[in-house]
Enzyme design. Structure first.
Site, PDB file in Angstrom:
ATOM      1  N   ASP A 103       0.899  -1.312  -0.061  1.00 42.54           N
ATOM      2  CA  ASP A 103      -0.097  -0.025   0.020  1.00 42.54           C
ATOM      3  C   ASP A 103       0.759   1.334  -0.130  1.00 42.54           C
ATOM      4  O   ASP A 103       1.871   1.152  -0.694  1.00 42.54           O
ATOM      5  CB  ASP A 103      -0.991  -0.023   1.047  1.00 42.54           C
ATOM      6  N   HIS A 115      -3.882   6.008   3.672  1.00 43.73           N
ATOM      7  CA  HIS A 115      -4.336   4.844   3.050  1.00 43.73           C
ATOM      8  C   HIS A 115      -3.692   3.510   3.641  1.00 43.73           C
ATOM      9  O   HIS A 115      -4.627   2.679   3.860  1.00 43.73           O
ATOM     10  CB  HIS A 115      -4.197   5.014   1.165  1.00 43.73           C
ATOM     11  N   SER A 159     -11.160  -0.400  -1.288  1.00 39.07           N
ATOM     12  CA  SER A 159      -9.907  -0.399  -0.446  1.00 39.07           C
ATOM     13  C   SER A 159     -10.103  -0.732   0.687  1.00 39.07           C
ATOM     14  O   SER A 159      -9.383  -1.466   1.639  1.00 39.07           O
ATOM     15  CB  SER A 159      -9.132   1.092  -0.593  1.00 39.07           C
TER      16      SER A 159
END
Length: 736
Positions: A142, A197, A519
């Site tokens: 990620d 994220h 996600s």
């Protein structure tokens, strides 16, 4: 001597100029390509990097190729990334042992009551195998991670598992611990997460339980992952500009060799690619061959059909759906009427009403009223907007609201089923409510409204598939149903990077934030898969995937055509507790996937390079893709005949109790006219791990071109219900 010195100086200057010119030409004419060479050679004297450099020297004619070689993949599979011209790419593609040469494309990110919603309660209320959970390592590919987050504290953790072979190479001021045991960076920025994220996804899968967390008081509760006692290894492949293919392959190369048990990756292309040109499909194949399950997000391009990414059967592909918790932001009009909008609005305006201005009423001379109604850039007159609540017919107003002095914004939301976070007070309305708002504005001389702080609501109808979640059908392997499963991916509260922005152009900084996307759904399933693995550490990736798919809940999806079918949610919604006791599983191994690829018309030669094994794609060794022993059954019909007959062959393995009898039952989907025969209709299992085969023949006529025909096959012994979706379809009509 002076002349010699001058000549030497001039020569040196010309040499530098020449080299600079050559370098400029190379930079101008080359781009980064990935050369995929399959499995690593078993020869003891084989050195991958030397082979890669030799290939480059041979093709380029250059003795020094350090400026050409970008990465060498040498730990878990074979290949390299290099700067090549188009002609050099063509030459390398013809070399013996090269499977594919493809451009280094940029992929994009697919961006707390969720675990309670799925039945995984906090603390002693949930069955756990803590000893094995603590030895389970989840690899998170990620944007990196924020190591200081409480979600990754190692309080109470012992040393890393002995099987761990990775490193902590996070960069300056980055420290791993006994929870966050590994870090690697492929971006030259360090593994520290600057976007949030990666921190969000990692904590969702395996973060510690952290009490009293919220986003400025919204969504207050305990944030935790599915397997909080497990370890995390972070692999940073993404920057603000995206995630490069060559970095992704390198992260898989390392993660497999480092000893992770499972990989979660919330990254992908907007549309699927053929397997040999897809870095995630390549990496996940080699992970599967080593017993490592890869869980990935379906994408955020829904509800359009054929947008699902990650369509290879060795990837567990996850759609996004709602939980029973939601966020609403009320708009109170000057006449007392209240409209319920959607947003994550932490700004408290104390109920004060401000003047409303519709975009088209504030149009600048540069735009017409219709364009200004959407609040398009450079279309609004600042003097007419300043100090007012801006009303926009689309989402573009958020980018300019501050620059034109708006105090808040209300828009017609393109995704009214999702609450988004914004950098100023905001609420997104459904089309009907937005129309009501505009009518109010146009009927008043001095319209005004108040945008209230977000409220949390519970017990709403759920799960419902998110509108943004990418839909099938699968355009690469048309007889493999994708996505596979759905999980919570709407308004998820999880750990965040204090260096990241909770929304675009947001100056606030938080340690926990709310995000929506596949996600967010992906790490939920990764956490469930790891949870199942802690009880069955010897189960293969396919057995874990099957257990999760065949025990899933039925779900709902809104929309027309395929947007509301199995092409939106696959087998259904993940049920973690049920997945611990599936009764029967559909099992696959590397050889089965090779036979599937034979059926996809890959050559024996290519598959030998990919697998490292001797492969013969004879009629005996190849299978029709629809006969892969997958937990779902799907077939694309030719559409040339009004009647059809399709047969699926499957094998089930008993992981329940000995001396079990399973009877088949077929439940037809809404409006389905399929005739389905299961042979045999009863399966007998004398022992655990015994296998029994069966076939499913589906016949019918006049399948709707807009909506597939479907049913569910359920094998039941009275305790277990092993459910598999069956889908047949002709073609897809783009409903956009």
């Amino acid at each position: 001597m002076a002349n010699l010195a001058a000549s030497t100086c001039l020569y040196s200057w010309l040499l530098v100029l020449l080299l600079s010119s050559v370098s400029a030409i190379i930079d101008e004419d080359t781009q980064v390509y990935i050369v995929y060479m399959g499995s690593l050679s078993s020869r003891a004297d084989y050195i991958p990097t030397s082979d890669h450099m030799s290939i480059l020297q041979q093709v380029t004619g250059e003795s020094s190729i350090e400026g050409r070689l970008v990465r060498s993949y040498k730990r878990s599979f074979n290949g390299f990334a290099a700067r090549l011209t188009e002609s050099e790419r063509t030459l390398i593609a013809e070399i013996e042992g090269v499977v594919s040469v493809f451009p280094n494309k940029i992929l994009q990110l697919h961006t707390t009551t969720s675990w309670d919603f799925m039945g995984v309660k906090e603390g002693k209320n949930t069955k756990r195998n803590l000893a094995i959970e603590s030895d389970t390592i989840i690899g998170v590919i990620d944007t990196g991670i924020w190591p200081e987050s409480k979600s990754f504290s190692d309080k109470g953790f012992g040393p890393p598992p002995k099987k761990w072979k990775g490193v902590c190479s996070g960069g300056k001021n980055f420290t791993c611990n006994n929870k966050l045991i590994g870090a690697r960076d492929y971006t030259s920025e360090g593994t520290r997460d600057t976007s949030g994220h990666g921190t969000h996804t990692a904590s969702t899968a395996a973060g510690n339980a952290v009490k009293d967390t919220s986003f400025f008081g919204i969504g207050n509760g305990t944030v935790r992952g599915g397997v909080p006692a497990s370890r995390i290894a972070a692999y940073k492949v993404c920057t603000d500009s995206g995630c490069s293919s060559e970095a992704l392959l390198s992260s898989f190369d390392d993660a497999i060799a480092d000893g992770v048990d499972l990989i979660t990756i919330s990254i992908g292309f907007q549309f699927p690619s053929i397997f040999e040109d897809d870095p995630i499909a390549i990496g996940a194949f080699h992970a599967m061959a080593k017993g490592i399950l890869t869980v990935s997000s379906a994408g955020n391009s829904g509800p359009k059909p054929t947008t699902v990414s990650h369509v290879a059967p060795w990837i567990f592909t996850v759609a996004a759906s709602t939980t029973n918790r939601g966020f609403i932001t009320k708009v109170v009009l000057g006449n007392g009427k209240t409209l319920a909008g959607r947003s994550v609005n932490a700004f408290d305006m104390k109920g004060k009403k401000y003047p409303l201005v519709y975009g088209k009423s504030a149009a600048s001379s540069a735009c017409d009223a219709k364009t200004a109604a959407l609040c398009a850039p450079a279309c609004l007159n600042k003097s007419r907007v300043k100090g007012k609540i801006l009303v926009c017919g689309g989402p573009s107003g958020y980018k300019i609201a501050k620059s034109v002095g708006a105090i808040a914004i209300i828009d017609k939301s393109p995704r009214p089923d999702v609450a988004f976070t914004h950098h100023l007070p905001a609420s997104g309305l459904k089309a009907k409510d937005f129309k009501s708002l505009v009518s109010y504005i146009e009927s008043q001389d001095s319209p005004q409204a108040a945008v209230l702080k977000t409220e949390t609501i519970f017990n709403r109808t759920s799960p419902v598939i998110a509108s943004f979640s990418s839909r099938g059908p699968n355009t690469i392997a048309v007889d493999i149903l994708k996505p596979d499963i759905t999980a919570p991916g709407v308004e998820i509260l999880a750990a965040f990077s204090p260096n990241g922005e909770p929304s675009e152009d947001d100056t606030r900084r938080v340690k926990y934030s709310v995000f929506s996307g596949t996600s967010m759904a992906c790490p939920h399933v990764a956490g469930v898969a790891a949870y199942v693995k802690t009880f069955y550490p010897r189960w293969s990736p396919s057995m874990i995937q099957s257990a999760i798919m065949t025990t899933a809940w039925p779900v709902k999806a809104k929309g027309r055509g395929i947007a509301s079918t199995e092409f939106a949610y696959g087998a259904g919604h993940v049920d973690p507790m049920a997945a611990l006791n599936p009764g029967l599983v559909y099992e696959l191994d590397k050889a089965d996937h090779i036979a599937f690829l034979c059926g996809m018309n890959y050559t024996s030669k290519t598959l030998k390079i990919i697998s490292g094994d001797t492969v013969k794609c004879s009629k005996k060794n190849k299978i029709l893709p629809r006969n892969l022993n997958y937990p779902s059954m799907s077939a694309k019909l030719s559409g040339t005949d009004s009647t059809f007959s399709v047969t699926f062959n499957r094998t089930l393995t008993n992981v329940g109790t000995p001396n079990s009898t399973y009877k088949s039952k077929v439940v037809a989907g809404h409006g389905s006219k399929l005739s389905i025969k299961v042979t045999p209709s009863v399966l007998y299992f004398k022992t655990v791990n015994e296998k029994q085969s069966f076939s499913v023949t589906v016949t019918g006529s006049d399948v709707d071109s807009e909506v597939p025909s479907s049913a569910n096959l359920i094998w039941s012994d009275g305790t277990h219900n092993v459910r598999s979706p069956i889908v047949v379809y002709i073609m897809v009509v783009d409903e956009a």
